[in-house]
Structures are given as structure tokens and as C-alpha cells.
Design a protein around this motif. Structure first.
Motif, PDB file in Angstrom:
ATOM      1  N   UNK A 350      -5.947   2.981   7.752  1.00 34.50           N
ATOM      2  CA  UNK A 350      -6.450   3.730   6.602  1.00 34.50           C
ATOM      3  C   UNK A 350      -5.303   4.424   5.863  1.00 34.50           C
ATOM      4  N   UNK A 351      -4.373   5.026   6.630  1.00 30.59           N
ATOM      5  CA  UNK A 351      -3.219   5.687   6.014  1.00 30.59           C
ATOM      6  C   UNK A 351      -2.338   4.694   5.262  1.00 30.59           C
ATOM      7  N   UNK A 352      -2.163   3.500   5.848  1.00 33.12           N
ATOM      8  CA  UNK A 352      -1.351   2.485   5.185  1.00 33.12           C
ATOM      9  C   UNK A 352      -1.977   2.024   3.888  1.00 33.12           C
ATOM     10  N   UNK A 353      -3.298   1.834   3.897  1.00 30.39           N
ATOM     11  CA  UNK A 353      -3.987   1.401   2.669  1.00 30.39           C
ATOM     12  C   UNK A 353      -3.926   2.481   1.595  1.00 30.39           C
ATOM     13  N   UNK A 354      -4.029   3.757   2.009  1.00 27.11           N
ATOM     14  CA  UNK A 354      -3.930   4.852   1.048  1.00 27.11           C
ATOM     15  C   UNK A 354      -2.532   4.929   0.436  1.00 27.11           C
ATOM     16  N   UNK A 355      -1.493   4.701   1.248  1.00 27.11           N
ATOM     17  CA  UNK A 355      -0.128   4.715   0.725  1.00 27.11           C
ATOM     18  C   UNK A 355       0.085   3.583  -0.270  1.00 27.11           C
ATOM     19  N   UNK A 356      -0.492   2.404   0.026  1.00 25.29           N
ATOM     20  CA  UNK A 356      -0.360   1.286  -0.889  1.00 25.29           C
ATOM     21  C   UNK A 356      -1.021   1.580  -2.230  1.00 25.29           C
TER      22      UNK A 356
END
Length: 373
Positions: A350-356
Motif C-alpha cells: 500500500x505504501x509503495x502504491x501511494x508513493x507511485x
């Protein structure tokens, strides 16, 4: 192990590889102690031979390494034919000097650990030795924190606590499992040697992870197999010296003829022992590669109560209330750990998708950029 380049890019492949290594490790963790105890129960007496068999199956790794090399060569040839590769042809060995030396040192420590464990297994019932080895998890957790700065979540702490408590509960019945006719001194030495084996292997697992981190090269599964091969080779060499000094090689034919289950069964047990123990070490290192040394220690601890149950079935050992409680606690620890891992993975994704999403330009900016000459 944390976030590093050892992970495969394909998340699904990583999960499959982790599951496969957990299965391999489970087979070795449960099968190895049972086969070793079977050898001692029916007349086997050679401790150095038993320790030697724990890693003597290292040539098994040559087959998958050969397949991996052929695959890399074909990939390079195909890329060269398309003009996409300008590098040299891949060699059969991936390991650099640092990892070779590290795996050799770990191998020698593993050989010593093999002897300590075999000495205890020769004098203690499976149930007793298994409960002592369960304490390895606490050593693994401590050394993982010191060597590789392992981060603990509430779920992993809960899992370590439950699995350690399971070992303590099992320990309540240890005295009743003492073999008949065995002196207090012999039993105590076997007990202490097994504790030492648990502590030493609790140090070895994080040491493997640390060598991965300090290796300064991409850790692939082929490289893990090379590490396993070198480690087991040096462990076997260490135990071979012990066998030569103790003259175990000369005794094998005579011991086989006097073995309680017959000469043919004796050699079958020896071969199966080498194969099953190789599953243990390959699975342990594979889980470290896919996850962490703490994960490997937890899987080993989880399977020990299963070994207890199998010991009851095959060797007619008593299944006490303490063993039942320990089994429940271990399963609870297992669920706690993997539930925490699932939650951690979802949070990380979830954190990775938000950063993207944050790094993507807004639609208005994209339109403005398109209008520029």
C-alpha cells in the motif's frame, strides 16, 4: 532479511520459492531427528558418522546448479544472437571470494554444531532433544537483532514468546523420558551438548544472513545453492577429520552386520539420513534468502512439536499433556507470525502504491507538457 537485492522481482515467484523452501525445511526438520534416533535405537553408536551424514549429501546441489548454469548460458547465447548482450559468457561459478570464505567459515561452525547435536541425539529421546532444540529460536532472535538489526513486530515478538513457552512446557516432562539404564552423568552431558547445539545454530542462521548482506553481489537462488554446497562441503570435511581420528570408516561394515534391523536397512538409513538432512540445510538457507534468519528459526521451532508427535507414533514415546499444550502453543505462534507477515506485506504494498501515485504528475501538468513544442 529486510529489503535488499536478494529478492526476486516477481512477487509471485518469490512466494512460490518461499513455500517450496518451507516444505523442504519441514521435511528435514521432522525427518532428520527421527532417522538419526532410529540409527541409535537399533545399535548404531558412531556419533561422528551421524554428524557427518548431516551434511554429506552436499553433492545433491550439483544437479540444480548444473541446470542453472546451462540456463544462464542459453539466455546469454540468445541475447548475444539478438545483439542485446555485449558481456562475457557467464561462468559456472557465481560466488565471489568474500562469500566463499564466509560460507567456508559457516560450514566449519555447522560441522561443529552437527557433532554437538549428534552427541545429544545419541543419549536423549527425540522428544527431549527436540524440546531443547526449540530454545534455538530465542538464540536466533537475539543474534538476529545483534548481527543484522532484525526488526521485531508485535506479531513476531508474540510468536517468539509462544514458541519459547511451548519449549518450556515441553521441558516439564523431560525427566520422565530418560532412557533406562543411562547414568545421570551421561544424560546431563547429552543435555548440555544439545543446548550448545541449539545456541550455536541460533548464531549460524543470522551469520548466513549477515554474509548475504556483506557479500556486495546480487544474491540469486543459484548463488544460494553455491553457498549451500560450499558450506556443507566444509562441514563434511570437518566431520571427516573426526571420523578418521575416531576410525569410524573402518567400523561401518562391522556395525552394519550387527545392526538390529539388518545390514541392508543400515545402509538405507545412512543414505536416507544424508538426503533428509540436506533438505534441512537447503530449506533453512532458502528461507533466509526469501525472508529472514528469524523466519527460518521460527519454521524450525514450529516443526519440532510435529517431530514430537512422530516420535510418539514411530518410537512409542509417551504423548503427555505437556506435549499437547506445546503443540497448541506452537500452532498459535505459527499463525501469529504469518498473520503479521501478511499484514506487513499488505502495508508495504500500500505504501509503495501511494508513493507511485505521489510521484506521478497531475493530469493538468501532463496536458501542459503535451502542448509545449
Amino acid at each position: 532479511m529486510g529489503e535488499h537485492e536478494a529478492y526476486p522481482d516477481n512477487t509471485t515467484l518469490k512466494k512460490i520459492l518461499l513455500v517450496v523452501n518451507i516444505i523442504i525445511l519441514s521435511i528435514g526438520t521432522t525427518g532428520g531427528p527421527l532417522i538419526m534416533r532410529l540409527y541409535f535405537i537399533h545399535g548404531g553408536k558412531r556419533v561422528w558418522l551421524s554428524s557427518w551424514l548431516e551434511t554429506a549429501g552436499w553433492p545433491i546441489n550439483i544437479a540444480p546448479l548444473t541446470i542453472s548454469y546451462i540456463y544462464r548460458r542459453r539466455q546469454w547465447a540468445a541475447a548475444t544472437a539478438k545483439g542485446a548482450s555485449s558481456g562475457l559468457a557467464p561462468g559456472p561459478v557465481l560466488m565471489k571470494p568474500f562469500l566463499f570464505v564466509a560460507s567456508a567459515v559457516v560450514g566449519i561452525l555447522t560441522g561443529l554444531d552437527d557433532y554437538l547435536y549428534a552427541y545429544g541425539a545419541a543419549r536423549l529421546p527425540v522428544s527431549t532433544s527436540s524440546l531443547i532444540i526449540a530454545s534455538q529460536l530465542a538464540f536466533t532472535a537475539g543474534f538476529a537483532f545483534l548481527l543484522v538489526k532484525q526488526r521485531f513486530t508485535s506479531y513476531s515478538i508474540n510468536s517468539v514468546f509462544l514458541l519459547t513457552l511451548a519449549a518450556v512446557v515441553l521441558g516439564l516432562h523431560a525427566g520422565s523420558d530418560r532412557p533406562e539404564g543411562e547414568s545421570d552423568r551421561v544424560y546431563t552431558i547429552g543435555f548440555m551438548m544439545t543446548v550448545a547445539a541449539a545456541a550455536l545454530y541460533g548464531f549460524v542462521l543470522p551469520l548466513v544472513e549477515l554474509s548475504y548482506k556483506k557479500g556486495k553481489q546480487a544474491i540469486t537462488y543459484s548463488l544460494v545453492l553455491e553457498y549451500q554446497l560450499v558450506m556443507c562441503f566444509f562441514a563434511t570435511a570437518f566431520c571427516t577429520v573426526g571420523m578418521l581420528i575416531n576410525k569410524d570408516f573402518q567400523v561401518i561394515p562391522r556395525e552394519a552386520k550387527e545392526f538390529g534391523l539388518g545390514e541392508f536397512t543400515y545402509y538405507v538409513i545412512i543414505v536416507c539420513s544424508a538426503i533428509v538432512w540436506q533438505c534441512f540445510f537447503l530449506g533453512a538457507i532458502g528461507v533466509i534468502f526469501c525472508a529472514s534468519s528469524l523466519s527460518s528459526g521460527i519454521i524450525i521451532a514450529i516443526m519440532l512439536p510435529v517431530t514430537e508427535v512422530l516420535g510418539v507414533i514411530f518410537f512409542k514415546e509417551k504423548f503427555t499433556a505437556e506435549k499437547g499444550v506445546s503443540l497448541v502453543l506452537s500452532l498459535w505462534g505459527f499463525v501469529s507470525y504469518f498473520y503479521g507477515e501478511i499484514k506487513h506485506t499488505k502495508k508495504r504494498n500500500l505504501n509503495q502504491s501511494q508513493k507511485q501515485k505521489q510521484n506521478q504528475p497531475p493530469p493538468e501538468m501532463e496536458m501542459n507538457n503535451q502542448s509545449l513544442p
